[in-house]
Scaffold this motif. Structure first.
Motif, PDB file in Angstrom:
ATOM      1  N   ALA A  57       5.168   2.908  12.911  1.00  0.00           N
ATOM      2  CA  ALA A  57       4.927   2.074  11.736  1.00  0.00           C
ATOM      3  C   ALA A  57       3.521   1.476  11.783  1.00  0.00           C
ATOM      4  O   ALA A  57       3.120   0.882  12.777  1.00  0.00           O
ATOM      5  CB  ALA A  57       5.972   0.969  11.653  1.00  0.00           C
ATOM      6  N   GLY A  58       2.787   1.668  10.709  1.00  0.00           N
ATOM      7  CA  GLY A  58       1.437   1.125  10.621  1.00  0.00           C
ATOM      8  C   GLY A  58       0.363   2.036  11.177  1.00  0.00           C
ATOM      9  O   GLY A  58      -0.818   1.780  11.004  1.00  0.00           O
ATOM     10  N   ARG A  59       0.753   3.132  11.843  1.00  0.00           N
ATOM     11  CA  ARG A  59      -0.231   4.049  12.432  1.00  0.00           C
ATOM     12  C   ARG A  59       0.173   5.492  12.152  1.00  0.00           C
ATOM     13  O   ARG A  59       0.366   6.269  13.057  1.00  0.00           O
ATOM     14  CB  ARG A  59      -0.343   3.848  13.935  1.00  0.00           C
ATOM     15  N   ALA A  60       0.323   5.821  10.903  1.00  0.00           N
ATOM     16  CA  ALA A  60       0.725   7.179  10.555  1.00  0.00           C
ATOM     17  C   ALA A  60      -0.071   7.624   9.334  1.00  0.00           C
ATOM     18  O   ALA A  60      -0.661   6.817   8.630  1.00  0.00           O
ATOM     19  CB  ALA A  60       2.213   7.225  10.259  1.00  0.00           C
ATOM     20  N   ALA A  61      -0.066   8.917   9.118  1.00  0.00           N
ATOM     21  CA  ALA A  61      -0.745   9.466   7.946  1.00  0.00           C
ATOM     22  C   ALA A  61      -0.081   8.912   6.691  1.00  0.00           C
ATOM     23  O   ALA A  61       1.107   8.620   6.668  1.00  0.00           O
ATOM     24  CB  ALA A  61      -0.657  10.981   7.969  1.00  0.00           C
ATOM     25  N   HIS A  62      -0.870   8.771   5.637  1.00  0.00           N
ATOM     26  CA  HIS A  62      -0.331   8.270   4.379  1.00  0.00           C
ATOM     27  C   HIS A  62      -0.686   9.236   3.250  1.00  0.00           C
ATOM     28  O   HIS A  62      -1.534  10.097   3.405  1.00  0.00           O
ATOM     29  CB  HIS A  62      -0.851   6.862   4.088  1.00  0.00           C
ATOM     30  N   SER A  63      -0.050   9.047   2.138  1.00  0.00           N
ATOM     31  CA  SER A  63      -0.213   9.956   1.011  1.00  0.00           C
ATOM     32  C   SER A  63      -1.635   9.916   0.455  1.00  0.00           C
ATOM     33  O   SER A  63      -2.207   8.838   0.253  1.00  0.00           O
ATOM     34  CB  SER A  63       0.763   9.571  -0.105  1.00  0.00           C
ATOM     35  N   PRO A  64      -2.197  11.091   0.163  1.00  0.00           N
ATOM     36  CA  PRO A  64      -3.514  11.130  -0.487  1.00  0.00           C
ATOM     37  C   PRO A  64      -3.511  10.457  -1.860  1.00  0.00           C
ATOM     38  O   PRO A  64      -4.563  10.121  -2.390  1.00  0.00           O
ATOM     39  CB  PRO A  64      -3.804  12.630  -0.614  1.00  0.00           C
ATOM     40  N   ARG A  65      -2.340  10.227  -2.436  1.00  0.00           N
ATOM     41  CA  ARG A  65      -2.266   9.542  -3.729  1.00  0.00           C
ATOM     42  C   ARG A  65      -2.827   8.128  -3.650  1.00  0.00           C
ATOM     43  O   ARG A  65      -3.178   7.531  -4.655  1.00  0.00           O
ATOM     44  CB  ARG A  65      -0.837   9.493  -4.238  1.00  0.00           C
ATOM     45  N   TYR A  66      -2.912   7.582  -2.435  1.00  0.00           N
ATOM     46  CA  TYR A  66      -3.461   6.242  -2.258  1.00  0.00           C
ATOM     47  C   TYR A  66      -4.933   6.284  -1.855  1.00  0.00           C
ATOM     48  O   TYR A  66      -5.735   5.503  -2.332  1.00  0.00           O
ATOM     49  CB  TYR A  66      -2.661   5.459  -1.209  1.00  0.00           C
ATOM     50  N   ILE A  68      -7.216   8.834  -2.134  1.00  0.00           N
ATOM     51  CA  ILE A  68      -8.167   9.509  -3.033  1.00  0.00           C
ATOM     52  C   ILE A  68      -8.711   8.538  -4.080  1.00  0.00           C
ATOM     53  O   ILE A  68      -9.921   8.422  -4.235  1.00  0.00           O
ATOM     54  CB  ILE A  68      -7.534  10.777  -3.648  1.00  0.00           C
ATOM     55  N   PRO A  69      -7.863   7.799  -4.806  1.00  0.00           N
ATOM     56  CA  PRO A  69      -8.421   6.809  -5.739  1.00  0.00           C
ATOM     57  C   PRO A  69      -9.215   5.716  -5.022  1.00  0.00           C
ATOM     58  O   PRO A  69     -10.219   5.220  -5.545  1.00  0.00           O
ATOM     59  CB  PRO A  69      -7.181   6.226  -6.426  1.00  0.00           C
ATOM     60  N   GLY A  70      -8.798   5.373  -3.815  1.00  0.00           N
ATOM     61  CA  GLY A  70      -9.526   4.377  -3.032  1.00  0.00           C
ATOM     62  C   GLY A  70     -10.923   4.840  -2.669  1.00  0.00           C
ATOM     63  O   GLY A  70     -11.816   4.036  -2.435  1.00  0.00           O
ATOM     64  N   GLY A  71     -11.125   6.159  -2.636  1.00  0.00           N
ATOM     65  CA  GLY A  71     -12.433   6.734  -2.340  1.00  0.00           C
ATOM     66  C   GLY A  71     -13.270   6.978  -3.585  1.00  0.00           C
ATOM     67  O   GLY A  71     -14.332   7.584  -3.507  1.00  0.00           O
ATOM     68  N   GLU A  76      -6.216  13.657 -11.824  1.00  0.00           N
ATOM     69  CA  GLU A  76      -5.775  13.958 -13.186  1.00  0.00           C
ATOM     70  C   GLU A  76      -4.332  14.422 -13.214  1.00  0.00           C
ATOM     71  O   GLU A  76      -3.607  14.138 -14.155  1.00  0.00           O
ATOM     72  CB  GLU A  76      -6.676  14.997 -13.825  1.00  0.00           C
ATOM     73  N   LYS A  77      -3.923  15.197 -12.214  1.00  0.00           N
ATOM     74  CA  LYS A  77      -2.534  15.629 -12.154  1.00  0.00           C
ATOM     75  C   LYS A  77      -2.224  16.069 -10.738  1.00  0.00           C
ATOM     76  O   LYS A  77      -3.119  16.387  -9.953  1.00  0.00           O
ATOM     77  CB  LYS A  77      -2.242  16.754 -13.146  1.00  0.00           C
ATOM     78  N   THR A  78      -0.963  16.042 -10.425  1.00  0.00           N
ATOM     79  CA  THR A  78      -0.514  16.552  -9.135  1.00  0.00           C
ATOM     80  C   THR A  78       0.624  17.521  -9.395  1.00  0.00           C
ATOM     81  O   THR A  78       1.426  17.332 -10.301  1.00  0.00           O
ATOM     82  CB  THR A  78      -0.014  15.433  -8.207  1.00  0.00           C
ATOM     83  N   GLU A  79       0.646  18.558  -8.621  1.00  0.00           N
ATOM     84  CA  GLU A  79       1.756  19.501  -8.679  1.00  0.00           C
ATOM     85  C   GLU A  79       1.825  20.202  -7.333  1.00  0.00           C
ATOM     86  O   GLU A  79       0.800  20.481  -6.712  1.00  0.00           O
ATOM     87  CB  GLU A  79       1.603  20.506  -9.808  1.00  0.00           C
ATOM     88  N   PRO A  80       3.031  20.452  -6.869  1.00  0.00           N
ATOM     89  CA  PRO A  80       3.156  21.114  -5.570  1.00  0.00           C
ATOM     90  C   PRO A  80       2.702  22.570  -5.644  1.00  0.00           C
ATOM     91  O   PRO A  80       2.903  23.249  -6.640  1.00  0.00           O
ATOM     92  CB  PRO A  80       4.650  21.013  -5.253  1.00  0.00           C
ATOM     93  N   VAL A  81       2.058  23.008  -4.574  1.00  0.00           N
ATOM     94  CA  VAL A  81       1.641  24.397  -4.429  1.00  0.00           C
ATOM     95  C   VAL A  81       2.112  24.842  -3.055  1.00  0.00           C
ATOM     96  O   VAL A  81       1.775  24.223  -2.053  1.00  0.00           O
ATOM     97  CB  VAL A  81       0.101  24.541  -4.537  1.00  0.00           C
TER      98      VAL A  81
END
Length: 129
Positions: A57-66, A68-71, A76-81
């Protein structure tokens, strides 16, 4: 992970630093962030790899959804590939590229897959099982 080649085929990579304040939050065991460019493509491909030896907890990979906008990027859209990649499950690996003016999504996706096909075998060899 710094052993990931900066030059592969016709791609040239440039390391992109991550701010110390961001690293203190992410706390990866090892990481690399690199922009690759190719003379025949319209945009760069950013490769971010973060390895966490201990995911607690607190030291793991997190979703790029957070992050990427922070960067400063806009999603524009997300879809699984589905991408068939054999190898260890030891890291978060993100490939991102901007969509250039008048460029099709297919062309940008082709750029991603081209670099991915060249770097993924090397990445797999670097990661612990």
């Amino acid at each position: 992970l710094f052993l990931l080649p900066q030059v592969t085929d016709n791609w040239r990579g440039r390391d992109v630093p991550i701010e110390a304040s961001v690293l203190s939050i992410l706390q990866p065991t090892d990481y690399v962030t690199r922009d690759y460019s190719h003379a025949e493509t319209l945009g760069p491909v950013n490769v971010y790899i973060a390895f966490h030896a201990n995911q607690v907890a607190g030291r793991a990979a997190h979703s790029p959804r957070y992050c990427i906008p922070g960067g400063g990027w806009e999603i524009e859209k997300t879809e699984p590939v589905d991408i068939a990649i054999a190898g260890p499950n030891g890291a978060l690996i993100r490939y991102a590229t901007p969509l250039a003016n008048n460029e099709t999504e297919e062309a940008a996706e082709s750029r991603l897959f081209d670099l991915m096909s060249l770097t993924q075998p090397v990445i797999n060899d670097m990661l612990p099982l």
